[in-house]
Design a protein around this motif. Sequence first.
Motif, PDB file in Angstrom:
ATOM      1  N   MET A  45       0.846  -1.166   0.000  1.00  0.00           N
ATOM      2  CA  MET A  45       0.000   0.000   0.000  1.00  0.00           C
ATOM      3  C   MET A  45       0.895   1.235   0.000  1.00  0.00           C
ATOM      4  O   MET A  45       1.811   1.331   0.797  1.00  0.00           O
ATOM      5  N   VAL A  46       0.590   2.142  -0.908  1.00  0.00           N
ATOM      6  CA  VAL A  46       1.448   3.309  -1.076  1.00  0.00           C
ATOM      7  C   VAL A  46       0.601   4.575  -1.145  1.00  0.00           C
ATOM      8  O   VAL A  46      -0.418   4.610  -1.836  1.00  0.00           O
ATOM      9  N   VAL A  47       1.035   5.590  -0.420  1.00  0.00           N
ATOM     10  CA  VAL A  47       0.460   6.925  -0.500  1.00  0.00           C
ATOM     11  C   VAL A  47       1.599   7.878  -0.806  1.00  0.00           C
ATOM     12  O   VAL A  47       2.610   7.883  -0.093  1.00  0.00           O
ATOM     13  N   ARG A  48       1.435   8.674  -1.874  1.00  0.00           N
ATOM     14  CA  ARG A  48       2.441   9.683  -2.203  1.00  0.00           C
ATOM     15  C   ARG A  48       1.751  11.019  -2.440  1.00  0.00           C
ATOM     16  O   ARG A  48       0.783  11.093  -3.185  1.00  0.00           O
ATOM     17  N   VAL A  49       2.265  12.039  -1.798  1.00  0.00           N
ATOM     18  CA  VAL A  49       1.828  13.411  -2.025  1.00  0.00           C
ATOM     19  C   VAL A  49       3.049  14.124  -2.571  1.00  0.00           C
ATOM     20  O   VAL A  49       4.097  14.150  -1.922  1.00  0.00           O
ATOM     21  N   GLN A  50       2.913  14.655  -3.773  1.00  0.00           N
ATOM     22  CA  GLN A  50       4.095  15.181  -4.457  1.00  0.00           C
ATOM     23  C   GLN A  50       3.735  16.365  -5.333  1.00  0.00           C
ATOM     24  O   GLN A  50       2.596  16.503  -5.774  1.00  0.00           O
ATOM     25  N   GLU A  51       4.728  17.192  -5.594  1.00  0.00           N
ATOM     26  CA  GLU A  51       4.535  18.334  -6.486  1.00  0.00           C
ATOM     27  C   GLU A  51       4.761  17.931  -7.938  1.00  0.00           C
ATOM     28  O   GLU A  51       4.079  18.420  -8.839  1.00  0.00           O
ATOM     29  N   ALA A  52       5.672  17.031  -8.164  1.00  0.00           N
ATOM     30  CA  ALA A  52       6.059  16.654  -9.524  1.00  0.00           C
ATOM     31  C   ALA A  52       4.958  15.872 -10.235  1.00  0.00           C
ATOM     32  O   ALA A  52       4.209  15.127  -9.610  1.00  0.00           O
ATOM     33  N   PRO A  53       4.879  16.024 -11.561  1.00  0.00           N
ATOM     34  CA  PRO A  53       3.959  15.189 -12.338  1.00  0.00           C
ATOM     35  C   PRO A  53       4.341  13.719 -12.203  1.00  0.00           C
ATOM     36  O   PRO A  53       5.472  13.386 -11.838  1.00  0.00           O
ATOM     37  N   PHE A  54       3.392  12.841 -12.491  1.00  0.00           N
ATOM     38  CA  PHE A  54       3.671  11.414 -12.485  1.00  0.00           C
ATOM     39  C   PHE A  54       3.350  10.846 -13.857  1.00  0.00           C
ATOM     40  O   PHE A  54       2.542  11.389 -14.601  1.00  0.00           O
ATOM     41  N   ASP A  55       4.019   9.755 -14.193  1.00  0.00           N
ATOM     42  CA  ASP A  55       3.805   9.061 -15.462  1.00  0.00           C
ATOM     43  C   ASP A  55       2.780   7.963 -15.219  1.00  0.00           C
ATOM     44  O   ASP A  55       3.102   6.934 -14.605  1.00  0.00           O
ATOM     45  N   GLU A  66      -2.607  23.353  -1.651  1.00  0.00           N
ATOM     46  CA  GLU A  66      -1.750  23.396  -0.472  1.00  0.00           C
ATOM     47  C   GLU A  66      -2.092  22.227   0.450  1.00  0.00           C
ATOM     48  O   GLU A  66      -3.211  21.702   0.415  1.00  0.00           O
ATOM     49  N   HIS A  67      -1.138  21.851   1.272  1.00  0.00           N
ATOM     50  CA  HIS A  67      -1.355  20.798   2.261  1.00  0.00           C
ATOM     51  C   HIS A  67      -0.307  20.921   3.354  1.00  0.00           C
ATOM     52  O   HIS A  67       0.659  21.677   3.220  1.00  0.00           O
ATOM     53  N   TYR A  68      -0.515  20.175   4.445  1.00  0.00           N
ATOM     54  CA  TYR A  68       0.463  20.101   5.519  1.00  0.00           C
ATOM     55  C   TYR A  68       1.185  18.769   5.413  1.00  0.00           C
ATOM     56  O   TYR A  68       0.576  17.715   5.647  1.00  0.00           O
ATOM     57  N   PRO A 120      -6.908  16.343   3.563  1.00  0.00           N
ATOM     58  CA  PRO A 120      -6.686  17.745   3.910  1.00  0.00           C
ATOM     59  C   PRO A 120      -5.841  18.497   2.873  1.00  0.00           C
ATOM     60  O   PRO A 120      -4.635  18.685   3.029  1.00  0.00           O
ATOM     61  N   PHE A 121      -6.524  18.897   1.824  1.00  0.00           N
ATOM     62  CA  PHE A 121      -5.934  19.753   0.788  1.00  0.00           C
ATOM     63  C   PHE A 121      -6.756  21.028   0.720  1.00  0.00           C
ATOM     64  O   PHE A 121      -7.974  21.010   0.926  1.00  0.00           O
ATOM     65  N   TRP A 122      -6.106  22.129   0.399  1.00  0.00           N
ATOM     66  CA  TRP A 122      -6.784  23.401   0.194  1.00  0.00           C
ATOM     67  C   TRP A 122      -6.487  23.834  -1.221  1.00  0.00           C
ATOM     68  O   TRP A 122      -5.328  23.925  -1.640  1.00  0.00           O
ATOM     69  N   LYS A 123      -7.560  24.106  -1.989  1.00  0.00           N
ATOM     70  CA  LYS A 123      -7.434  24.412  -3.415  1.00  0.00           C
ATOM     71  C   LYS A 123      -7.888  25.838  -3.675  1.00  0.00           C
ATOM     72  O   LYS A 123      -8.936  26.264  -3.210  1.00  0.00           O
ATOM     73  N   ARG A 124      -7.073  26.524  -4.457  1.00  0.00           N
ATOM     74  CA  ARG A 124      -7.382  27.898  -4.847  1.00  0.00           C
ATOM     75  C   ARG A 124      -7.336  27.975  -6.365  1.00  0.00           C
ATOM     76  O   ARG A 124      -6.345  27.565  -6.981  1.00  0.00           O
ATOM     77  N   ILE A 180      -1.805   8.590  -5.358  1.00  0.00           N
ATOM     78  CA  ILE A 180      -0.865   9.686  -5.629  1.00  0.00           C
ATOM     79  C   ILE A 180      -1.701  10.950  -5.735  1.00  0.00           C
ATOM     80  O   ILE A 180      -2.694  10.987  -6.473  1.00  0.00           O
ATOM     81  N   HIS A 181      -1.319  11.987  -5.009  1.00  0.00           N
ATOM     82  CA  HIS A 181      -2.011  13.273  -5.098  1.00  0.00           C
ATOM     83  C   HIS A 181      -0.962  14.362  -5.199  1.00  0.00           C
ATOM     84  O   HIS A 181      -0.005  14.394  -4.438  1.00  0.00           O
ATOM     85  N   ARG A 182      -1.158  15.243  -6.160  1.00  0.00           N
ATOM     86  CA  ARG A 182      -0.201  16.327  -6.358  1.00  0.00           C
ATOM     87  C   ARG A 182      -0.599  17.573  -5.574  1.00  0.00           C
ATOM     88  O   ARG A 182      -1.748  17.753  -5.202  1.00  0.00           O
ATOM     89  N   HIS A 183       0.374  18.434  -5.368  1.00  0.00           N
ATOM     90  CA  HIS A 183       0.142  19.744  -4.773  1.00  0.00           C
ATOM     91  C   HIS A 183       0.972  20.744  -5.546  1.00  0.00           C
ATOM     92  O   HIS A 183       1.750  20.386  -6.426  1.00  0.00           O
TER      93      HIS A 183
END
Length: 145
Positions: free
Chosen positions: A1-11, A48-50, A118-122, A77-80
Motif C-alpha cells: 500500500m502506497v500513499v504519495r503526495v508530491q509536487e512533480a507530475p507522475f507518469d 496546499e497541504h500540511y 486535507p488539501f486546500w485548493k485555490r 498519488i495526489h499532487r500539490h
Amino acid sequence: MVVRVQEAPFDLGAELDAFASGRTDVGAQVSFTGLVRDDGGLRFMEIEHYPGMTEKAIGAIEAEAVRRWTLRDALVIHRHGRLAPGEQIMMVATAAGHRGEAFAAAEFLMDYLKSRAPFWKREVTAEGAAWVAAKDEDEDALSRW
C-alpha cells in the motif's frame, strides 16, 4: 500500500506498470486519474497541504478501504502546488481478487479523498483567485459508504 503526495507530475503508464508488475495474486486492478478541469477561464489551480498530516490522513482512508474490501494492494498519488488545466492532479489504483471489490474500493477512495483529504485548493482566473469550497454533492457521496 502506497500513499504519495508530491509536487512533480507522475507518469500514469509507468505507475500502472509498476503497480501491476509481477502480480499473480489478483484478478482485478482498477485505476482512476483525476485531471484539473477548466469550467471556464481557469488559469491554474494551487493546492496546499500540511506535509505529514496529509499523508497520515490519506493512509487512514486507504487502510479503511483495505479493511472493507480485502485489497491486495492500493496506490494513491495526489499532487500539490501549481497545476494547469488538463494536468493530472491525482490517481488511485486498487488490486483485489475480484473486480467488484477493486471497483468499490477505488470509488470509496476517490469519494473520501475528495471530501476528507486535507488539501486546500485555490483557483486563479483572469478575475482573481478564490478558494474552492466544499460541495454538497461531494459530501452526499459519502453517505453510500
